[in-house]
Design an enzyme around this catalytic site. Structure first.
Site, PDB file in Angstrom:
ATOM      1  N   ASP A 171       0.833  -1.209   0.000  1.00 49.88           N
ATOM      2  CA  ASP A 171       0.000   0.000   0.000  1.00 49.88           C
ATOM      3  C   ASP A 171       0.867   1.259   0.000  1.00 49.88           C
ATOM      4  O   ASP A 171       2.053   1.221   0.342  1.00 49.88           O
ATOM      5  CB  ASP A 171      -0.945   0.021   1.215  1.00 49.88           C
ATOM      6  CG  ASP A 171      -0.209   0.052   2.543  1.00 49.88           C
ATOM      7  OD1 ASP A 171       0.806  -0.656   2.693  1.00 49.88           O
ATOM      8  OD2 ASP A 171      -0.626   0.807   3.445  1.00 49.88           O
TER       9      ASP A 171
ATOM     10  N   GLU B   9       0.230  -1.148   5.597  1.00 48.50           N
ATOM     11  CA  GLU B   9       1.355  -0.726   6.459  1.00 48.50           C
ATOM     12  C   GLU B   9       1.194   0.728   6.858  1.00 48.50           C
ATOM     13  O   GLU B   9       1.453   1.110   7.994  1.00 48.50           O
ATOM     14  CB  GLU B   9       2.683  -0.929   5.717  1.00 48.50           C
ATOM     15  CG  GLU B   9       3.920  -0.735   6.597  1.00 48.50           C
ATOM     16  CD  GLU B   9       4.447   0.694   6.650  1.00 48.50           C
ATOM     17  OE1 GLU B   9       5.313   0.970   7.496  1.00 48.50           O
ATOM     18  OE2 GLU B   9       3.989   1.567   5.869  1.00 48.50           O
TER      19      GLU B   9
ATOM     20  N   HIS C   3       6.041   9.958   1.023  1.00 46.86           N
ATOM     21  CA  HIS C   3       4.842  10.640   1.537  1.00 46.86           C
ATOM     22  C   HIS C   3       4.714  12.076   1.043  1.00 46.86           C
ATOM     23  O   HIS C   3       4.119  12.913   1.711  1.00 46.86           O
ATOM     24  CB  HIS C   3       4.820  10.652   3.081  1.00 46.86           C
ATOM     25  CG  HIS C   3       4.736   9.281   3.687  1.00 46.86           C
ATOM     26  ND1 HIS C   3       4.227   9.048   4.929  1.00 46.86           N
ATOM     27  CD2 HIS C   3       5.099   8.068   3.195  1.00 46.86           C
ATOM     28  CE1 HIS C   3       4.291   7.747   5.199  1.00 46.86           C
ATOM     29  NE2 HIS C   3       4.824   7.144   4.155  1.00 46.86           N
TER      30      HIS C   3
HETATM   31 ZN   LIG Z   1       6.775   2.356   3.888  1.00 42.27          ZN
END
Ligand SMILES: [Zn+2]
Length: 373
Positions: A75, A135, A346
């Site tokens: 993910d 995760e 991210h």
């Molecule tokens: Zn990661």
């Protein structure tokens, strides 16, 4: 198929945690089977009823005792819909851009290339590829597997962007919501009520002292070398002229692996008891939602030595949570390593350097050969 092509395929499949990861698992299962792995799915449904799957590919005779597992989560975090490269891997200046390119599809692509170059029939000890779900939203897939314990693992390499530095220890992650109750009243007559905001403030004062106290228990391998805590969000009260009836705040802490995660919870409860002795009307609930432990693999572990030699880098530690702890519960000595930099993950413009991607493939090949060959 080379590593870049595999990575382009993986990035093309949208596997944001909120969606089912069945599409990327279908792809990985086909690839594993084509390479000669037997596969098994460990599926569950998340709280919204969406199917999530951990996929395991096995090579070897004894599938209950895995010598080495290469672990990558399928993910990703969400992406900005205006980022045109998010699902379309793009190479520029030696970097590959796309959502998940460094966290953690790059590692998965490198792992597939590494095992593709090895004749599985020549392996004398069992090897597994473990692809987990969820995760990014609390290590849920890995926790599911750790609870089932379908097999034992001796060594695990957990893919996370570490710029290829072997990481032998990680802090844990714990989270609680604290709900402090008061009694609403007109602010002109405070004696008629009790302010939940004032009460919460007193408790938060305690927490600041607890944060200072936590510095006395040190683990020198970490930066910072102690358990840290944070009150990140606070909400309370309904209007400026009303005594607040309720105040809630989040308490997050990252315990060093030598300290049980409940330690901070005990200190919080002691602080609440102290407040209650001073104010018998003090009402407070603690809703602890996460208690992920950290992990630590000894410096002289065979896997650490191997990865230090293969990468030419000394092992280190990280202050964030990883699936290392769950792999520990499956019996293994985990090490976290992968191409790309966690600071690039991210965010829009996430990328993995091509050179690190290729180097990771070589390192994983070496690990498989030495541990399972
Ligand atoms: Zn990661």
């Amino acid at each position: 198929m080379n590593t870049k092509e595999t990575l382009a395929d993986l990035v093309k499949i949208d596997s944001v945690s909120s969606r089912s990861n069945s599409e990327i698992v279908d792809y990985l299962e086909r690839r594993c089977q084509a390479l000669g792995f037997s596969t098994q799915r460990f599926a569950y449904h998340d709280e919204l009823g969406v199917e999530k799957i951990n996929l395991v590919g096995f090579a070897g005779a004894d599938l209950s005792n895995i010598e080495l597992a290469l672990v990558g989560h399928t993910d990703t975090v969400p992406y900005d819909p205006n980022w045109s490269e998010a699902l379309n891997l793009t190479e520029r200046d030696g970097k590959l851009y796309g959502r998940g390119s460094c966290d953690t599809k790059g590692f998965i692509a490198a792992a597939l290339s590494a095992v593709a170059s090895i004749d599985l029939k020549t392996l004398t000890r069992p090897l597994a590829l473990i692809f987990t779900a969820d995760e990014e939203i609390g290590l849920r897939g890995a926790k599911h597997l750790a609870q089932l314990k379908p097999f034992r693992v001796r060594y695990s390499i957990v893919g996370e962007p570490t710029s290829l530095q072997p990481i032998r220890a990680g802090k844990g992650y714990s989270l609680a919501e604290v709900i402090v109750k008061g009694r609403e009243a007109h602010s002109a007559y405070p004696a008629l009520g009790a302010s939940a905001v004032f009460r919460a403030a007193r408790l938060i004062n305690h927490l600041e002292r607890i944060a200072a106290q936590l510095k006395s228990e040190q683990h020198d391998a970490f930066d910072p070398p102690f358990t840290t805590l944070n009150v990140g969000v606070i909400h309370g009260g309904s209007a400026k002229n009303v005594l607040a009836g309720e105040c809630r705040f989040t308490l997050e802490w990252r315990p060093i692996p030598t300290q049980p995660s409940e330690h901070v919870l005990h200190l919080l409860n002691a602080a609440i008891n102290e407040e209650q002795r001073a104010d018998p009307d003090f009402i407070c609930e603690v809703d602890a939602s996460r208690a992920d432990s950290g992990f630590e693999t000894p410096v002289d572990s065979r896997l650490i030595k191997l990865l230090e030699r293969a990468t030419g880098r000394e092992s280190g530690t990280v202050a964030f949570g990883t699936e290392g702890a769950q792999m520990r519960l499956l019996g293994s000595e985990p090490v976290v390593i992968g191409p790309g930099d966690i600071r690039e993950a991210h965010r829009t413009g996430e990328f993995v350097p091509v050179q690190e991607l290729e180097a990771c493939t070589g390192t994983l090949q070496q690990a498989v050969r030495e541990l399972c060959g």
